[in-house]
Design a protein around this motif. Structure first.
Motif: not given
Length: 403
Positions: A282-285, A322-325
């Protein structure tokens, strides 16, 4: 003899502004590997560096050619032996200005908003940018900025990232969420916001997470990163990994992470974002990251630039779910395959090379020597459109006869 000449591979010259383990040289190496499948490729640079060995390992000859050598006839002769040239980053403007007068040349600009600061100290860079005819950049974000401030004749050639996911070991779930930001620890990369966002997480949330920092500590940026080191002293959940060199070291860092973060104030693309997506992270930008075209609601968050509150909220959402990652990571992988996979990137690079190697080198060289003469027809047309035929003719005659 004639047949040998027809069968010979065309030659492509790459010019790297430096040989360091950073994004721009790494991207140029990928381009070199692609071109090597069809052309004879050589890379030049102004000085030696650690990353030089990566080109050699890929079977691409390396030559050190300082900018001062552009004044020498031997350098001109050596460049003329190639059919096409790619000059990497705005820093190499001297070589671009030199090479474009000899053979078909494109200038691959890797910068965006940081051009303002870089060009402020170099009027020659500004003149080169404004007068350039063949500019490439790595994202729509970078294109819009360059077009608005320097030159509208700019096209996008998206970066690609080699698929090295086969070498990844992955991280075993342990009830924590691990964040990773990778890159030189500079103000532009937003490491202070990255750290502050983590430290401001609510009580009970930070204890379920870990923050990793992987990157070089540039001596010239000591005033920036030293306070960050002091700020994180005693913080067991903030881990400084140091500079990552080579694929194995980078993969080892990515293997520690659940979420990849790019908190940059300005990033024309972001190889880290591309690699994170390739590795199903997953990305956070931030809004000022060119690679945000990889990020959607399904695989991450686009946060406000320079805003540690917005970034902290995105981190918190990852920690609380966390289960969605894993599913988010799968969407990231799909985005990589669609936008940044090597198949699409290779096709674009080879199409570019085919177009430019077909250009007439002699005509390019003549234009380089007699640029003003070649520019006269275009200037005349612009003058006629702007002032009308009669007025343009009168002005032209006045310049000829000094009236």
């Amino acid at each position: 003899m004639g047949r040998e000449k027809r069968d010979a591979k065309k030659r492509v010259l790459l010019y790297s502004h430096e040989f360091t383990y950073t994004g721009a040289p790494a991207s140029l190496l990928r381009i070199g590997k692609i071109l090597k499948t069809k052309y004879d490729v050589e890379v030049w640079g102004p000085a030696e560096g650690d990353f030089l060995c990566e080109f050699t390992r890929a079977g691409i000859p390396v030559r050190i050619v300082p900018y001062a050598a552009c004044a020498e006839k031997e350098t001109r002769k050596a460049v003329a032996a190639f059919d096409f040239c790619i000059v990497n980053t705005v820093v190499a403007h001297i070589f671009y200005t030199f090479a474009r007068r000899i053979i078909p040349t494109v200038w691959y600009i890797r910068e965006a908003q940081n051009l303002l600061q870089m060009c402020a100290a170099s009027p020659d860079q500004v003149r080169a940018l404004r007068g350039a005819r063949d500019i490439l950049c790595v994202s729509e974000y970078a294109r819009d900025f360059i077009a608005a401030h320097y030159n509208r004749r700019v096209r996008v050639l998206h970066n690609g990232a080699e698929d090295i996911s086969g070498g990844a070991k992955g991280r075993k779930a342990d009830g924590e969420v691990h964040f990773l930001q990778m890159g030189a620890v500079t103000e532009r990369k937003g490491f202070s916001e990255y750290i502050e966002a983590f430290l401001r997480l609510p009580e009970g949330c930070r204890e379920r997470a870990r923050l990793y920092i992987a990157g070089k500590l540039p001596p010239e940026e000591r005033g920036y990163w030293e306070p960050l080191l002091k700020m994180t002293e005693g913080e067991a959940r903030v881990v400084w990994l140091g500079e990552r060199k080579g694929t194995e070291q980078k993969l080892a860092a990515y293997d520690m992470a659940d979420v990849v973060v790019v908190a940059s104030h300005d990033e024309s693309c972001s190889l880290v974002a591309l690699e994170g997506a390739m590795l199903s992270k997953p990305l956070i930008v931030t809004e000022n990251v060119g690679a945000k075209y990889l990020v959607g609601e399904e695989n991450g968050f686009i946060v406000k630039t320079g805003d540690c509150v917005s970034l902290s909220e995105a981190m918190e959402r990852c920690i609380r779910r966390p289960e969605a990652l894993a599913d988010m990571g799968r969407y990231s992988r799909k985005a990589y395959e669609k936008y940044a996979g090597m198949e699409e990137h290779a096709a674009a690079v080879l199409a570019l090379a085919e177009r430019y190697t077909k250009k007439n080198k002699r005509l390019v060289a003549l234009r380089g020597r007699f640029g003003r003469l070649f520019a006269l027809p275009a200037r005349a047309v612009r003058c006629i459109r702007r002032e009308g035929f009669a007025s343009a003719c009168k002005k032209g005659m006045g310049r000829i006869f000094g009236k």
